[in-house]
Design a protein around this motif. Structure first.
Motif, PDB file in Angstrom:
ATOM      1  N   LEU A 106      56.354  -2.395  51.713  1.00 31.25           N
ATOM      2  CA  LEU A 106      55.322  -2.103  52.541  1.00 31.25           C
ATOM      3  C   LEU A 106      54.018  -1.666  51.647  1.00 31.25           C
ATOM      4  O   LEU A 106      54.052  -2.152  50.335  1.00 31.25           O
ATOM      5  N   PRO A 107      53.185  -1.587  52.254  1.00 30.06           N
ATOM      6  CA  PRO A 107      51.564  -1.496  51.377  1.00 30.06           C
ATOM      7  C   PRO A 107      51.669  -0.546  50.354  1.00 30.06           C
ATOM      8  O   PRO A 107      51.036  -0.842  49.333  1.00 30.06           O
ATOM      9  N   ASN A 113      64.215  -2.168  55.359  1.00 28.72           N
ATOM     10  CA  ASN A 113      65.010  -2.986  55.734  1.00 28.72           C
ATOM     11  C   ASN A 113      64.032  -3.460  56.964  1.00 28.72           C
ATOM     12  O   ASN A 113      63.529  -2.707  57.834  1.00 28.72           O
ATOM     13  N   GLN A 114      63.802  -4.889  56.913  1.00 30.88           N
ATOM     14  CA  GLN A 114      63.076  -5.305  58.167  1.00 30.88           C
ATOM     15  C   GLN A 114      63.966  -6.343  58.730  1.00 30.88           C
ATOM     16  O   GLN A 114      64.472  -7.362  58.307  1.00 30.88           O
ATOM     17  N   LYS A 154      50.740  -2.222  62.923  1.00 34.62           N
ATOM     18  CA  LYS A 154      50.474  -1.029  62.591  1.00 34.62           C
ATOM     19  C   LYS A 154      51.057  -0.519  61.471  1.00 34.62           C
ATOM     20  O   LYS A 154      50.405   0.474  60.655  1.00 34.62           O
ATOM     21  N   LYS A 155      52.277  -0.594  61.391  1.00 34.53           N
ATOM     22  CA  LYS A 155      53.358  -0.104  60.243  1.00 34.53           C
ATOM     23  C   LYS A 155      52.671  -0.733  58.917  1.00 34.53           C
ATOM     24  O   LYS A 155      52.905  -0.184  57.751  1.00 34.53           O
ATOM     25  N   TYR A 156      52.338  -1.989  58.960  1.00 34.95           N
ATOM     26  CA  TYR A 156      52.079  -2.590  57.767  1.00 34.95           C
ATOM     27  C   TYR A 156      50.758  -2.759  57.600  1.00 34.95           C
ATOM     28  O   TYR A 156      50.120  -2.601  56.301  1.00 34.95           O
ATOM     29  N   ASN A 159      45.098   0.006  61.228  1.00 31.46           N
ATOM     30  CA  ASN A 159      44.245  -0.170  62.287  1.00 31.46           C
ATOM     31  C   ASN A 159      43.610  -1.782  61.938  1.00 31.46           C
ATOM     32  O   ASN A 159      42.703  -2.054  62.672  1.00 31.46           O
ATOM     33  N   GLU A 160      43.858  -2.207  60.819  1.00 27.83           N
ATOM     34  CA  GLU A 160      43.345  -3.562  60.300  1.00 27.83           C
ATOM     35  C   GLU A 160      43.779  -4.639  61.439  1.00 27.83           C
ATOM     36  O   GLU A 160      44.619  -4.689  61.699  1.00 27.83           O
ATOM     37  N   ASN A 161      43.008  -5.751  61.528  1.00 33.49           N
ATOM     38  CA  ASN A 161      43.355  -7.012  62.131  1.00 33.49           C
ATOM     39  C   ASN A 161      44.198  -7.711  61.212  1.00 33.49           C
ATOM     40  O   ASN A 161      44.062  -8.220  59.813  1.00 33.49           O
ATOM     41  N   PRO A 162      45.574  -7.846  61.681  1.00 28.16           N
ATOM     42  CA  PRO A 162      46.721  -8.369  60.736  1.00 28.16           C
ATOM     43  C   PRO A 162      46.573 -10.000  60.636  1.00 28.16           C
ATOM     44  O   PRO A 162      47.227 -10.480  60.011  1.00 28.16           O
ATOM     45  N   ILE A 163      46.012 -10.492  61.555  1.00 25.21           N
ATOM     46  CA  ILE A 163      45.812 -12.016  61.658  1.00 25.21           C
ATOM     47  C   ILE A 163      45.352 -12.661  60.147  1.00 25.21           C
ATOM     48  O   ILE A 163      44.115 -12.073  59.577  1.00 25.21           O
TER      49      ILE A 163
END
Length: 814
Positions: A106-107, A113-114, A154-156, A159-163
């Motif tokens: 995580l950040p 576990n994922q 959102k979890k990782y 609110n940032e753009n994940p792309i």
């Protein structure tokens, strides 16, 4: 004209407040429950229907004959995808999907576990999972690019753009960065396939060697196809034998191993093996719940009907006057149906409010995400319920009252016993029949679930914690298992040295159906011996308080007893061994080994299953050397079982976490309770039992209100008779008995029919359990006495009030 009908209907409903109130309460409660259940059934039946051209999508089902028995499963080998794509031109698209999971960073550098799905590039083109960002044609083609859902993003990434951003996953021994190339809308609640991350299936090389990925007998996940034409399914099924003959070559045996295609619409209701990771529901549950809702609604409708017929004496003159003034049959019928419609409409509004209030409890009970969103379909259900109940509750009274002849109703008082007494008794009796049927079913279910809860499983589940050891991915299954066991052994030894820990053991299988691995080997006579295997270590027997009836336990020291086995009594009994410690497994395929002890039989699976032969081992190599079939339906990671030495749970938990952080730095610390795993096996039947119990309570409430109203109407029509009997010296008790015996006979008839029928119907439900128990005869006797006593109490209280009226008032001339 219609405005006049509504005015008269409202006036009549307000005039008879008691009966209007009883109808409204009964129908509102029944509709509240009915709306929840029917909306739930509609929601369940809508699963996977949102995919375009879903009628063209099919799952691949495998059929394999083992020891004369045809084993069916939706698990299938990875090689199916390439072979089917080449051999069947009728297939437009095909994808495998394999559920897996690893550690993720995580950040904040913590780990969790994922889970993810390994799929082919056709996956997103076959299914209508909405891609919000990214190009559809470019997804799942690059090994190290993944697609994630909004919730995962959102979890990782907040609110940032994940792309373009990366998620670090532990693939093999090292963490690997995977770039996000696509963003999906969150998965619809009515999707059988749920996931957080989609990963290209090329990453299977982290989990399997090339042989495992190309073998017809190495099963990984599922395969799904989309046909160009849904009618082509028969052509594919017919040609399957020829394809398998070509693919298997010398290993081919006619009718021994093949595949068929099954519609996507059946996915959510599948009870076959190989459905791990999919959300499924037994279709029989939907029909049972629908039946319960219909019965509860029927009881409420019967109340309406019986009271309307019972009020015939008060409505008779109205009908006579209106007919004399020129009203025809259809006008009168419409008038009475309007009253039924108004009551139903108001009850529906109240029922919707009640359903909204009960929705959170209902979702918690069934672990669902039902939403009363009032879509076109849900509104259609509401309109259908209004029309159905109006017809059921109001049709017969409307036709009955409208047929009355003016000369009969205008010449004098109309007796309450006029015409349809037998029908009213029959309807009331039917209410009692339904109520007692539900109560009896509840009694049987509660008794069985109580038997299950208190049954001695043969091992101790109290205060036993289960901790899953982090996975050590490897292309070699045995190597992965061995490495994981080494990690588990390190943690187990660390815990065993702590004063807070009474004992600690290692196991692959914990508890539940399909928790232990299913294996088999051929006997000399050509038959196949099936049994279960579990790999254990540490103080496994001590943690669970398992009893050794002969021999000794396996040495907990790593490396010791690597070729030794423990078996249970059922295993020894299968071969009729007197002293198993002097025997070897009856097959020369096994590596040299020794049976060192016999464990007393215990239930490692749920009580739906009988006790089966079990073999315990420390080393997988010795077991795998001789078996011909291996079926794994649960997690392959070892787990550590731990029991506390004191009641100070916080100190115990702190000790576990302290050693965990030392042995597995950075890995997330999570645990479960073994007794919760035991209880989870029976959740579905526990829920069903609670639902039947709730329906029984509602049925009793509504039927009681109906009985109260019917007794009141009956007494109101015979007040002069009561007055005469009092003047002639009749006691209050004798007058109460005069009314009570009539309803007691009806109650007794309902009991005599419902109890045997409930035993017959519930027998099939009980048959699913290997351990079962019927309630004692005393329970049914008490149920019958309670029902008769409750009926007489209602009648007695009503008649007692009538006997208190001064006879002078009831006998005076009009």
């Amino acid at each position: 004209m219609f405005k006049n009908y509504f005015k008269i209907a409202i006036r009549n409903l307000l005039k008879h407040k008691l009966y209007t109130g009883i109808n409204l309460i009964g129908l509102s409660i029944a509709l509240g429950v009915g709306i929840l259940i029917f909306f739930f059934v509609q929601f369940e039946l809508s699963f996977d229907s949102f995919h375009p051209e879903s009628e063209k999508i099919f799952r691949v089902k495998s059929h394999e004959r083992v020891d004369g028995e045809m084993i069916e499963s939706f698990s299938s080998p990875m090689i199916v995808e390439g072979t089917f794509r080449e051999e069947f031109p009728q297939i437009e698209k095909i994808t495998g999907f394999i559920t897996s999971g690893v550690q993720a960073k995580l950040p904040d550098e913590s780990r969790k576990n994922q889970s993810f799905l390994l799929v082919h590039s056709d996956f997103l083109e076959m299914f209508d999972f909405q891609l919000i960002q990214g190009s559809l044609s470019q997804q799942l083609r690059d090994k190290y690019k993944i697609v994630i859902t909004e919730a995962t993003a959102k979890k990782y990434f907040g609110n940032e753009n994940p792309i373009g951003k990366s998620i670090s996953l532990k693939m093999g021994e090292e963490f690997q960065d995977y770039q996000v190339s696509g963003l999906l809308a969150d998965i619809p609640a009515n999707s059988s396939i749920k996931f957080e991350i989609l990963m290209p299936i090329a990453n299977m090389d982290f989990f399997s060697d090339p042989e495992g990925m190309t073998s017809w007998y190495s099963v990984w996940g599922q395969n799904i196809v989309k046909l160009r034409n849904p009618t082509d399914v028969d052509l594919i099924n017919e040609r399957m034998e020829a394809v398998m003959k070509s693919a298997l070559g010398e290993d081919y045996r006619e009718g021994e191993y093949f595949f068929t295609l099954h519609p996507l619409s059946e996915m959510h209701f599948s009870e076959s093996r190989g459905d791990g990771g999919l959300e499924t529901t037994r279709k029989s549950l939907l029909w049972i719940l629908s039946g319960i809702a219909f019965l509860v609604l029927l009881i409420a409708c019967i109340n309406f009907t019986t009271m309307a017929i019972g009020k015939a004496s008060t409505r008779g003159k109205e009908v006579g006057v209106r007919k004399t003034m020129g009203a025809n049959f259809s006008q009168l019928t419409l008038q009475f149906l309007t009253e039924a419609f108004l009551i139903t409409l108001i009850s529906t509004i109240l029922g919707v409010i009640l359903a909204e209030l009960l929705l959170p409890t209902f979702n918690t009970l069934f672990e669902k995400e039902l939403d009363l969103s009032y879509t076109f379909t849900q509104l259609g259900i509401l309109v259908g319920l209004i029309l159905l109940i109006t017809a059921l509750a109001g049709a017969y009274p409307a036709f009955y009252l409208s047929r009355m002849r003016p000369i009969n109703v205008l010449k004098g008082p109309l007796s309450i016993r006029f015409g349809k007494q037998g029908l009213r008794k029959g309807l009331v009796g039917f209410q009692f029949f339904i109520s007692f049927l539900l109560i009896s079913a509840t009694l049987i279910m509660l008794n069985q679930m109580n038997t299950i809860r208190n049954y001695d499983l043969g091992f101790d589940t109290e205060q036993v914690l289960v901790l899953e050891i982090p996975d050590v991915p490897s292309t070699s299954f045995v190597a992965s298992l061995k490495s994981s066991f080494q990690q588990a052994d390190s943690y187990q030894k660390a815990l065993a040295a702590r004063s807070e820990v009474a004992s600690a053991g290692i196991t692959v299988g914990t508890y539940g159906d399909q928790a232990f691995w299913e294996v088999s080997f051929p006997l000399e006579d050509g038959s196949i011996f099936d049994f279960n295997v579990n790999f254990i270590g540490g103080d496994y027997l001590d943690v669970l308080d398992l009893e050794l009836i002969s021999g000794r336990a396996l040495n907990p020291q790593i490396g010791s007893d690597s070729s030794s086995f423990l078996i249970n009594e059922a295993f020894a009994a299968a071969f009729k061994w007197q002293d198993p410690t002097q025997e070897l497994l009856p097959s020369n395929r096994f590596a040299p080994h020794q049976i060192v002890g016999v464990v007393k039989d215990f239930h490692h699976a749920s009580l739906y299953q009988p006790i089966e032969p079990i073999l315990f081992a420390k080393s997988p190599e010795t077991v795998f050397s001789g078996i011909s079939n291996l079926m794994i339906r649960s997690n392959t990671n070892p787990r550590v079982l731990v029991k506390a030495s004191s009641t100070d749970f916080e100190a115990f938990k702190s000790a576990l976490k302290e050693e965990w952080d030392r042995v597995f730095p950075g890995e997330s610390f999570e645990f479960t309770f073994l007794d919760e795993s035991v209880a989870a096996q029976y959740k579905a039947d526990e829920r069903l039992g609670k639902m039947v119990f709730l329906a029984a309570c509602i049925a009793i409430l509504i039927a009681s209100m109906g009985l109260f109203a019917m007794v009141a109407l009956s007494i109101a029509g015979r007040t002069k008779e009561i007055g005469v009997r009092k003047v002639l010296g009749a006691s209050e008790w004798s007058i109460s008995w005069m009314f009570g015996k009539e309803y007691l006979v009806i109650t007794l008839a309902g009991l005599m029919i419902s109890l045997p029928l409930s035993l017959y119907l519930m027998q099939s439900w009980l048959e699913q359990f290997a351990v079962k128990a019927w309630p004692s005869s005393v329970s049914f006797i008490l149920l019958g006495m309670g029902g008769l006593g409750f009926t007489f109490l209602i009648v007695y209280l009503q008649s007692l009030r009538a006997t208190q009226i001064n006879p002078v008032k009831t006998l005076k001339a009009e």
